[in-house]
Design a protein around this motif. Structure first.
Motif, short mmCIF file in Angstrom:
data_model
loop_
_atom_site.label_atom_id
_atom_site.label_comp_id
_atom_site.label_asym_id
_atom_site.label_seq_id
_atom_site.Cartn_x
_atom_site.Cartn_y
_atom_site.Cartn_z
N GLY A 27 57.91 44.48 44.69
CA GLY A 27 58.22 43.36 45.57
C GLY A 27 58.11 43.69 47.04
O GLY A 27 58.41 42.84 47.89
N THR A 28 57.68 44.91 47.39
CA THR A 28 57.53 45.29 48.80
C THR A 28 56.32 44.57 49.40
O THR A 28 55.25 44.55 48.81
CB THR A 28 57.33 46.81 48.93
N GLU A 29 56.52 43.99 50.57
CA GLU A 29 55.45 43.26 51.25
C GLU A 29 54.70 44.18 52.20
O GLU A 29 55.30 44.96 52.93
CB GLU A 29 56.04 42.08 52.03
N TYR A 30 53.37 44.06 52.18
CA TYR A 30 52.50 44.85 53.06
C TYR A 30 51.61 43.92 53.88
O TYR A 30 51.21 42.85 53.41
CB TYR A 30 51.59 45.78 52.24
N LEU A 31 51.29 44.35 55.09
CA LEU A 31 50.31 43.66 55.92
C LEU A 31 48.98 44.37 55.74
O LEU A 31 48.91 45.60 55.82
CB LEU A 31 50.75 43.69 57.38
N ASP A 32 47.92 43.61 55.50
CA ASP A 32 46.62 44.20 55.15
C ASP A 32 45.68 44.20 56.36
O ASP A 32 45.11 43.17 56.70
CB ASP A 32 45.99 43.44 53.99
N PHE A 33 45.52 45.35 56.98
CA PHE A 33 44.57 45.49 58.08
C PHE A 33 43.37 46.34 57.66
O PHE A 33 42.71 46.94 58.49
CB PHE A 33 45.25 46.09 59.32
N TYR A 34 43.11 46.37 56.35
CA TYR A 34 41.95 47.09 55.84
C TYR A 34 41.09 46.25 54.89
O TYR A 34 39.91 46.51 54.72
CB TYR A 34 42.39 48.39 55.16
N GLY A 35 41.68 45.25 54.29
CA GLY A 35 40.91 44.34 53.45
C GLY A 35 40.20 45.01 52.29
O GLY A 35 39.16 44.53 51.85
N GLY A 36 40.78 46.13 51.80
CA GLY A 36 40.13 46.80 50.68
C GLY A 36 38.71 47.23 51.00
O GLY A 36 37.76 46.84 50.33
N HIS A 37 38.54 48.00 52.07
CA HIS A 37 37.21 48.45 52.54
C HIS A 37 36.40 47.28 53.12
O HIS A 37 35.20 47.16 52.83
CB HIS A 37 36.40 49.13 51.44
N ALA A 38 37.01 46.39 53.88
CA ALA A 38 36.30 45.28 54.55
C ALA A 38 35.78 44.24 53.58
O ALA A 38 34.91 43.44 53.92
CB ALA A 38 35.16 45.81 55.42
N VAL A 39 36.31 44.23 52.37
CA VAL A 39 35.85 43.29 51.34
C VAL A 39 36.47 41.90 51.53
O VAL A 39 35.80 40.87 51.35
CB VAL A 39 36.18 43.83 49.94
N ILE A 40 37.75 41.84 51.87
CA ILE A 40 38.44 40.55 51.97
C ILE A 40 38.06 39.88 53.28
O ILE A 40 38.51 40.27 54.36
CB ILE A 40 39.96 40.74 51.86
N SER A 41 37.23 38.88 53.20
CA SER A 41 36.71 38.21 54.38
C SER A 41 37.51 36.95 54.73
O SER A 41 37.94 36.77 55.87
CB SER A 41 35.23 37.85 54.18
N ILE A 42 37.76 36.09 53.76
CA ILE A 42 38.42 34.81 54.06
C ILE A 42 39.92 34.85 53.78
O ILE A 42 40.61 33.84 53.92
CB ILE A 42 37.77 33.65 53.27
N GLY A 43 40.43 36.01 53.39
CA GLY A 43 41.84 36.16 53.07
C GLY A 43 42.06 36.22 51.58
O GLY A 43 41.31 35.65 50.79
#
Length: 374
Positions: A27-43
């Motif tokens: 249940g720990t919340e993380y902020l994603d500033f890596y997008g899984g190697h720049a994969v996540i483009s639109i969120g």
């Protein structure tokens, strides 16, 4: 049976994600500033993206490339419109490495030549041809070393000219921005000189936009800042927002022949549905403009932080080279502040968040960054 343990894993298991946030099994919340190697483009888990895949899988998840698939044509039309390359053709595959393999093959078919010029510090993938043009001997097996590849330093226009003048170079392959190397941006003049040299000596110019493309820099492809039009452009990562898909944009100078290229899963119905949803969302939500504006804001805010040796990059593809005494900042961001970032050589933190990232989320990163460097 056990997994073949080739990855260094954090003891974190994400189970849910939305926008620029992830939650692990605890249940720990993380902020994603890596997008899984720049994969996540639109969120993560964008509702229109989720709906598109759900609708498609209810009807038809897969059939081979031996039948008509109008979704592929729709991807090509929308990609051409948004990228400015509507006069190019598209070959769909499954990954960035596969896109580069096919681009190299096309260049060799077209020129009848074998040798390739690649950049020092380059990374183009881990399949046979792609790893051969990657400047990292540690991932090259004996099987990969039989290719004829010459490495030249990034921004060494004279070195490129000298190699191409020998008349045996099939292609020059360059990343729009060198990512794995630590975020190094090719000079505009260098890219223009390389294109001119390729035209002069009959070599093919391949732009690897797998990490730097799909709006990440504020333009659709990073090379567009230099005003050039490569012969072949490879793309993947942000193309499917997590669904595996890659592609090669092919200039009109190339002639297609039946059987020249092929793939089983490339351009399948689910992958195309994902890709269409990504392109529609990028256009509807002006995500390229957001990437440009948020990237500028992020770099400006980073410049107020301590512990940084250099900030490099463009848009939302940023490398933060830390001073040696701050080598542990990335781990502190992850394990203490619960913020995912990437890493690279020379103590570089890579920032590759979804293109939908907000000022509020950037402010959180900067606050935590300062906490660990003050």
């Amino acid at each position: 049976m056990n997994l073949f343990e080739v990855y260094s894993l954090w003891n974190i298991e994400p189970v849910k994600a939305e926008g620029c946030k992830l939650w692990d099994k605890n249940g720990t919340e993380y902020l994603d500033f890596y997008g899984g190697h720049a994969v996540i483009s639109i969120g993560h888990s964008h509702p229109e993206y989720v709906k598109a895949i759900e609708r498609q899988v209810e009807n038809l998840g897969f059939y081979s490339n031996s039948v008509q698939n109008l979704l592929q044509k729709k991807v090509a039309e929308k990609l051409g419109e948004l990228s400015g390359y509507s006069d190019y053709s598209l070959f769909l595959c499954n990954s960035g490495a596969e896109a580069n393999e096919n681009a190299l093959k096309l260049a060799s078919f077209h020129t009848g030549r074998k040798r390739v010029v690649a950049m020092k510090k380059a990374f183009h993938g881990r399949t046979s041809g792609a790893v051969a043009v990657t400047d990292d001997p540690s991932i090259q097996s004996p099987f990969n070393t039989g290719h004829e590849v010459t490495f030249v330093a990034l921004n060494d226009a004279e070195g490129i000219e000298n190699e191409l003048a020998k008349g045996d170079v099939a292609a020059v392959i360059i990343e729009g921005i060198q990512g794995v190397a630590g975020i190094f941006v090719p000079d505009t003049e260098f890219l223009q000189c390389v294109q001119a040299a390729c035209e002069k000596y009959g070599s093919v110019l391949i732009l690897d936009e797998i990490q730097s493309g799909y709006g990440r820099t504020g333009k659709f492809f990073a090379h567009q800042f230099a005003g050039i039009r490569p012969d072949l452009i490879t793309t993947a990562k942000g193309m499917g927002n997590g669904f595996p898909i890659g592609g090669v944009l092919i200039s009109p100078k190339f002639e297609a022949k039946k059987g020249m290229l092929g793939t089983t899963f490339g351009g399948n119905h689910l992958a195309c549905s994902a890709a269409i949803a990504v392109l529609d969302t990028m256009k509807k939500e002006s995500l390229m403009k957001n990437a440009e504006e948020m990237g500028r804001y992020l770099q400006s805010e980073l410049s107020t932080c301590s512990g940084i040796k250099e900030i490099r990059g463009c848009g939302l593809m940023i490398g933060v080279e830390m001073k040696p005494e701050y080598a542990g900042v990335r781990d502190k961001l992850l394990f203490e502040s619960h913020i995912f970032t990437g890493s690279s050589k020379n103590n570089v933190i890579r920032l590759l968040p979804p293109l939908s990232v907000s000022k509020k989320e950037i402010d959180i990163l900067i606050h935590e960054f300062k906490k660990h460097t003050s």
